[in-house]
Scaffold this motif. Structure first.
Motif, PDB file in Angstrom:
ATOM      1  N   ARG C  21      38.022  41.027  39.052  1.00  0.00           N
ATOM      2  CA  ARG C  21      38.005  39.571  39.045  1.00  0.00           C
ATOM      3  C   ARG C  21      39.211  38.991  39.764  1.00  0.00           C
ATOM      4  NH1 ARG C  21      35.344  40.589  34.027  1.00  0.00           N
ATOM      5  NH2 ARG C  21      33.759  39.028  33.598  1.00  0.00           N
ATOM      6  N   GLN C  25      37.421  33.894  42.809  1.00  0.00           N
ATOM      7  CA  GLN C  25      36.053  34.400  42.619  1.00  0.00           C
ATOM      8  C   GLN C  25      35.459  33.788  41.353  1.00  0.00           C
ATOM      9  OE1 GLN C  25      35.916  37.123  39.986  1.00  0.00           O
ATOM     10  NE2 GLN C  25      33.722  36.791  39.907  1.00  0.00           N
ATOM     11  N   MET C  89      35.132  41.544  42.744  1.00  0.00           N
ATOM     12  CA  MET C  89      33.802  41.917  42.260  1.00  0.00           C
ATOM     13  C   MET C  89      32.759  40.990  42.898  1.00  0.00           C
ATOM     14  SD  MET C  89      33.847  40.325  38.417  1.00  0.00           S
ATOM     15  CE  MET C  89      32.115  40.274  38.067  1.00  0.00           C
ATOM     16  N   GLY C  90      31.598  41.563  43.187  1.00  0.00           N
ATOM     17  CA  GLY C  90      30.573  40.741  43.817  1.00  0.00           C
ATOM     18  C   GLY C  90      29.750  41.556  44.799  1.00  0.00           C
ATOM     19  N   PRO C  91      28.942  40.849  45.589  1.00  0.00           N
ATOM     20  CA  PRO C  91      27.962  41.536  46.440  1.00  0.00           C
ATOM     21  C   PRO C  91      28.576  42.448  47.500  1.00  0.00           C
ATOM     22  CG  PRO C  91      28.056  39.193  46.955  1.00  0.00           C
ATOM     23  CD  PRO C  91      28.866  39.381  45.724  1.00  0.00           C
ATOM     24  N   ASN C  94      29.682  45.563  45.815  1.00  0.00           N
ATOM     25  CA  ASN C  94      28.553  46.338  45.333  1.00  0.00           C
ATOM     26  C   ASN C  94      27.773  47.051  46.421  1.00  0.00           C
ATOM     27  OD1 ASN C  94      28.831  46.100  42.552  1.00  0.00           O
ATOM     28  ND2 ASN C  94      28.089  43.990  42.611  1.00  0.00           N
ATOM     29  N   GLN C  95      28.136  46.825  47.679  1.00  0.00           N
ATOM     30  CA  GLN C  95      27.495  47.610  48.737  1.00  0.00           C
ATOM     31  C   GLN C  95      28.094  49.007  48.789  1.00  0.00           C
ATOM     32  OE1 GLN C  95      24.788  46.153  50.053  1.00  0.00           O
ATOM     33  NE2 GLN C  95      25.511  44.636  48.579  1.00  0.00           N
TER      34      GLN C  95
END
Lengths: 420, 560, 133
Positions: C21, C25, C89-91, C94-95
């Motif tokens: 975090r 964000q 954290m986020g898209p 997450n790749q």
């Protein structure tokens, strides 16, 4: 009077001393996170089915049909809504023989696994505020994730026995310097993935076995560990607040277990408590409600007509990875943004129902979208703060949107009708 | 206009002095009424010919709702994995001894119990307790907030300010929507915040100039002057420590000098855990004889048993220091929750094994209490889940009525019981009338609920019909039949509705939540300064503290 | 941490990546389709030493590759120990994180080894990320 007392519905601190100007749509006393929550943002404007605007009744009917026709729907999210909605959601999951999982499964659920092994020796935030002369943030960065936590409870808060910042020793244990470590008295930098060893070393030292501890443990010098151990033993009342730094890194629940065992040991010498820094304002409720309704906090499968709990089978990430659900109801969360991409794949292949006030990444893959009222602003209800203290958040604005409680309630009613 | 006619039952109703009489019971709109108030041909008829008809059971002390119960569930999935019913028309229910909320409601009603009281509510967690109570279907309920370590109480006792203490009690009951004054290890839980405990009634509580004796006496005085419907309800200091029976007797004697013509002035709970003689676990023995003598000689004290049932249990109480001691003793997992400036709680799993000398002694002590204390002063409980499941109340009931059953059970337990307890030599067999009193009319009287626990006109229509004929069955010998019948009522009626039949749920129903409003007897303003000031030490604003009536499904206010 | 020389003298470094975090964000987490959110999650933070070893300037982009996938993000300098990188954290994070939960249901969001190299590729938009999954 336009200025209303409200309770913040963003992070797990659930600050209840804040105010909201209903005329100018502006918050007062909030931190940056709470301010953003209580500010005007893009809303999902209308219920839609495949992009077509429909009425609430139609969308709810379609949602109910999808759930009833599914063999095993996944009902996920729940952490950012109120208990009243969550309770109906659990009953709905049981009714449709689906899987109930909530955001903690990618957040603090490892802590729950540790509690199952060891229990949780803890206390409310008020106990910490009043008594804790030593506070350790382990793998937690409250200045960015819970900005007013320190002010209200743990760093500069004025308590009964601990009068303020000067009477407290603040220690941060993390893999990198953070905004929180910068205001700490001591910053201990650990190598990523080595917290477990550091905790074991502290247990060894405090139990009188310092001789087994090598000169360097997980990037931390033995001298530092000896100093830390002394501070912990001499504390009158200590608190460890732990965060995702140790729930999401190597070892996960074992890290927390180890920290809990450390606190068990410390309680034989002085008083210590340990508690997780829960992220969302009602992620605790998302776990407590199913616990009393069906016995578990997350990862619950109802396909046999009774609740079964297995984190490796029934968490959302595991269910999606194995394509073990044929539809999904996503409420008050955004798995498309926050799950690793391979878990998101399956969400693009199955019917997805989304309930949320704001469009997010899950909205981009959802088939039935139902806009909801914002809890704490447009809808009231019960939430549990990070320490499980219950608070009743308020409705201070009218809105055309239905509350989560009403939406889930109507879906449940329609499901019961369809099932006969 | 819902009417019931229960025909030809054999009624035992101790409050109304009815003992095994064949009589009809009439119900209209959820109340018991006289025959001339109903139209017989419009009634639903229940044929209770030659079956036992009694009031629904009243469980006056169980841990069924709130934060520590839920933490117990969370930390014990091994308990939750037992499946009781599969979801169909009604909810799925799971749980071994710990149960989910729906399971609690269903299991009580199947057994013929219609009211259940949460024994210890952490005040700041009151809303959570009410949420869980409102998730328990079927039964009427209430919760007892805990006062004995609450800083406001300690302050007002220290200042010797009885008026402010009374005002505070009224304020607290209103805010928590609570039922009465519960006291748990007074002073000891505050001492635990410093790592300690209290050992006797005259120990000083850290940071306060008060002793447990002063706390208890002040709370009794305040409760009596407010004339609350329920008396002070106390979990004594020194719970679980060999030798503690003396603390218990000293505590009981604090009731001397108080008088109340409607009820007791002190209710001492789960006395089994506080009835140990000896001075270590090696020579621990029963201290019941003296306790029973003391209680029997006083007319203003009542107790409940806290009976251990062999098998699994979970120790969960507000006695945080004791729970830590138990964790160390057993090496078991342990949860603790220090709570603001109010008190604390602790949870530790345990098992009672018949061959374990200490467990067998505890089991014997519970039964001794049920047998030696006057039936007008002792209520059947297991302090659920501390002693064991409430679903085994029929076990306790039949054991108290049958020496033969006890003899058979004594064969299975550790021989330590033979020398450490007097159970083997007790011949007393309580009568069925007494047992009905100890599970219905007595707890209702103790709680101050005049419409519960009996079948007189005006009583709530909470009725249980059991499948045996009390005129033919002999409790001394036929304990198997009685046990089976009591476990699973033929009919359980709540508010005039049939909710269970032959152990199956027939209809879902939501009961009332009682709470006590004594605010009319005090001036709440008189403590507003103290409340405002000391709330600085809370972590919530005083305006957000407490439970509003609108948040409770079916609140029932009792105005003092 | 090794500096691996790839073809044509390009530099690639190995780092341990943690995701988490940030205040920015969190402050835009309910506006995921906005520019504000995009800017709060589309970068990787590197220690000054690692940043310089890739010959990066402010505003440059890098390609981050782990055994789970790859993503192009902006590179930023931050006070980090050498060899440790941070992605909000986020898209984008997450790749490159995996779904192996080791039986806990929790992916390992903190602690995945990855390679970072300078790139001229474009940073995909939020919508493009979703389309590509």
């Amino acid at each position: 009077m336009a200025l209303k007392d409200v309770i913040c519905t963003f992070c797990g601190s659930v600050c209840d001393d804040v105010q909201f100007d209903t005329e100018n749509y502006k918050g007062k006393k909030f931190c940056k996170l709470g301010s953003s929550k209580f500010s005007k943002k893009e809303r999902i404007k209308s219920p839609t089915i495949e992009g077509r605007e429909v009425s609430y009744e139609e969308a709810i009917n379609k949602a109910a049909e999808i759930l009833v026709e599914s063999k095993k729907p996944l009902l996920y999210g729940w952490a950012s809504t109120v208990n009243e909605a969550i309770r109906l959601g659990v009953i709905l999951a049981e009714k449709v023989r689906g899987v109930y999982d909530q955001s903690a499964s990618v957040c603090h659920a490892p802590g729950t696994l540790a509690v199952i092994e060891e229990g949780l020796p803890g206390g409310t935030l008020g106990s910490v505020k009043n008594r804790a002369d030593v506070v350790i943030f382990w793998g937690s960065n409250p200045m960015e994730a819970h900005p007013r936590h320190g002010l209200r409870y743990s760093i500069s808060a004025k308590g009964l026995l601990v009068k303020g910042r000067k009477d407290r020793k603040i220690i941060v244990v993390d893999v990198r310097p953070t905004t929180t470590s910068r205001l700490a008295d001591i910053f201990v930098q650990v190598s990523p993935g080595y917290d477990y060893l550091v905790l074991s070393a502290l247990r060894a030292i405090i139990s009188g076995n310092a001789d087994v501890v090598p000169e360097m443990v997980g990037g931390v010098k033995k001298d530092t560990l000896l100093e830390l151990a002394e501070i912990m033993k001499k504390a009158k009342y200590g608190a460890i607040f732990y965060g995702l730094g140790i729930t999401q890194s190597r070892g996960r629940d074992r890290n927390i277990e180890n920290a809990i065992k450390l606190v068990q040991l410390l309680n034989r010498i002085t008083r210590w408590v340990i508690w997780p820094m829960r992220g969302h304002y009602n992620v605790v409720g998302a776990g407590e409600v199913p616990a009393w309704e069906v016995g578990y906090q997350y990862a619950i499968d109802f396909s046999r007509g009774y609740p079964r709990f297995f984190p490796n089978e029934f968490t959302a990430v595991e269910v999606l990875r194995r394509k073990d659900c044929d539809s999904a109801l996503i409420i008050a969360s955004d798995p498309v943004a926050h799950f690793p991409k391979d878990a998101v794949k399956h969400l693009k292949e199955i019917p997805v129902i989304q309930i949320d006030p704001h469009p997010n990444m899950t909205t981009l893959v959802a088939n039935v979208i139902i806009p909801s009222a914002i809890a704490g602003l447009e809808a009231d209800g019960t939430v549990y703060r990070m320490d499980c203290v219950p608070l009743r958040v308020k409705k201070v604005l009218d809105s055309p949107f239905w509350s989560d409680e009403k939406i889930i309630g109507e879906i449940l009613r329609r499901v019961e009708e369809l099932k006969g | 206009m819902h009417m019931l006619h229960i025909k030809n039952g054999i009624v035992i109703d101790p409050k109304n002095k009815i003992s095994k009489e064949k009589m009809d019971i009439f119900v209209k709109n959820g109340k018991i009424v006289s025959e001339d108030e109903i139209k017989k041909d419009e009634c639903k008829v229940i044929d209770a010919t030659n079956k036992l008809v009694v009031a629904g059971g009243v469980d006056m002390h169980a841990h069924i709702a709130g934060s520590k119960i839920n933490t117990g569930r969370t930390m014990r999935p091994e308990e939750m994995r037992v499946v009781r019913t599969i979801a169909n028309k009604f909810r799925a229910t799971v749980g071994r001894v710990l149960l989910t909320s729906p399971a609690i409601g269903y299991e009580y009603i199947k057994m013929g119990y219609t009211s259940a009281f949460e024994a210890a509510q952490p005040p700041i967690g009151a809303l959570h307790t009410h949420e869980e109570l409102d998730s328990i279907p079927m039964v009427d309920k209430a919760a007892l907030p805990v006062f004995g370590n609450w800083h406001f109480v300690l302050k007002f006792v220290q200042e010797n300010n009885l008026e402010k203490l009374k005002t505070f009690i009224a304020w607290a009951l209103e805010r928590t929507k609570g039922f009465g004054v519960k006291v748990v290890n007074p002073g000891g839980v505050e001492a635990w915040m410093y790592g300690g405990n209290v050992k006797n009634l005259d120990d000083q509580v850290p940071s306060f100039n008060v002793t447990p004796r002063e706390i208890i006496l002040s709370l009794i005085k305040a409760t009596e002057e407010l004339n609350l419907n329920h008396s002070v309800h106390i979990h004594c200091n020194n719970l679980g420590i060999p030798g503690n029976y003396q603390t218990t007797i000293e505590t009981i004697k604090l009731a001397k000098g108080f008088e109340n013509d409607k009820r007791q002035v002190l209710h001492v709970t789960h006395v089994q855990f506080n009835a140990y003689a000896g001075d270590s676990w090696r020579n621990v023995s029963s201290g019941v004889e003296e306790i029973a003598k003391t209680v029997n000689a006083m007319d203003n004290v009542t107790i409940d048993v806290g009976q251990p049932i062999f098998g699994h249990a979970t120790a969960m109480t507000g006695d945080a220091p004791f729970q830590f001691t138990l964790h160390k003793l057993l090496g078991a997992k342990w949860s603790n929750k220090d709570s603001e400036v109010e008190g604390g709680a602790g949870i530790v799993p345990l098992v009672y094994l018949p061959k374990n000398p200490v467990h067998a002694l505890q089991w014997a002590i519970g039964l001794e209490l049920g047998l030696l204390v006057d039936s007008n002063k002792v209520v059947v409980t297991t302090d659920y889940p501390n002693g064991g499941p409430f679903t085994e109340y029929p076990y306790i009931m039949t054991m108290l009525m049958s020496k033969k059953m006890r003899e058979a059970e004594l064969q299975k337990v550790s021989p330590y019981v033979q020398k450490a307890s007097s159970l083997p030599s007790i011949d007393t067999e309580k009568t069925l009338d007494e047992i009905v009193h100890m599970t219905r009319s007595l707890p209702a009287r103790i709680l101050g609920l005049p419409n519960k626990g009996h079948l007189g006109i005006g009583a709530d229509a909470d009725i249980a019909i059991y499948n045996f004929n009390p005129l033919e069955v002999d409790p001394s010998n036929d304990f198997e039949i009685i046990y089976r019948s009591l476990k699973s009522a033929m009919y359980t009626i709540k508010d005039g509705k049939i909710l269970a039949k032959d152990g199956e749920i027939v209809q879902e129903h939501w009961g009332k939540t009682y709470w006590v409003d004594a605010t009319g007897k005090v001036d709440l303003e008189s403590i507003s300064n103290e409340i405002e000031e000391y709330f600085g030490y809370y972590s919530v604003e005083v305006r957000n503290y407490g439970v509003e009536e609108e948040w409770i499904k079916r609140p029932e206010r009792i105005v003092i | 941490m090794n500096n691996l020389l790839k073809n044509f003298g390009e530099i690639m470094i190995e780092v341990e990546i943690v995701t988490g975090r940030t205040l920015d964000q969190g402050a835009s987490v309910e506006e995921k389709l906005s520019e504000k959110y995009f800017n709060s999650v589309n970068f990787i933070e590197l220690s000054e030493e690692d940043f310089n070893s890739l010959n990066l300037n402010d505003g440059d982009k890098v390609k981050v590759t782990t055994k789970y996938g790859c993503v192009t993000v902006y590179a930023k300098k931050a006070k980090l120990p050498k060899g440790l990188a941070f992605i909000p954290m986020g898209p984008y994070a997450n790749q490159i994180t995996g779904i192996d939960t080791e039986g806990t249901g929790m992916p390992r969001f903190k602690g995945v080894r990855g390679k970072v190299e300078k790139t001229e590729e474009r940073v995909p938009t939020i919508k493009e990320i979703v389309e590509a999954i």
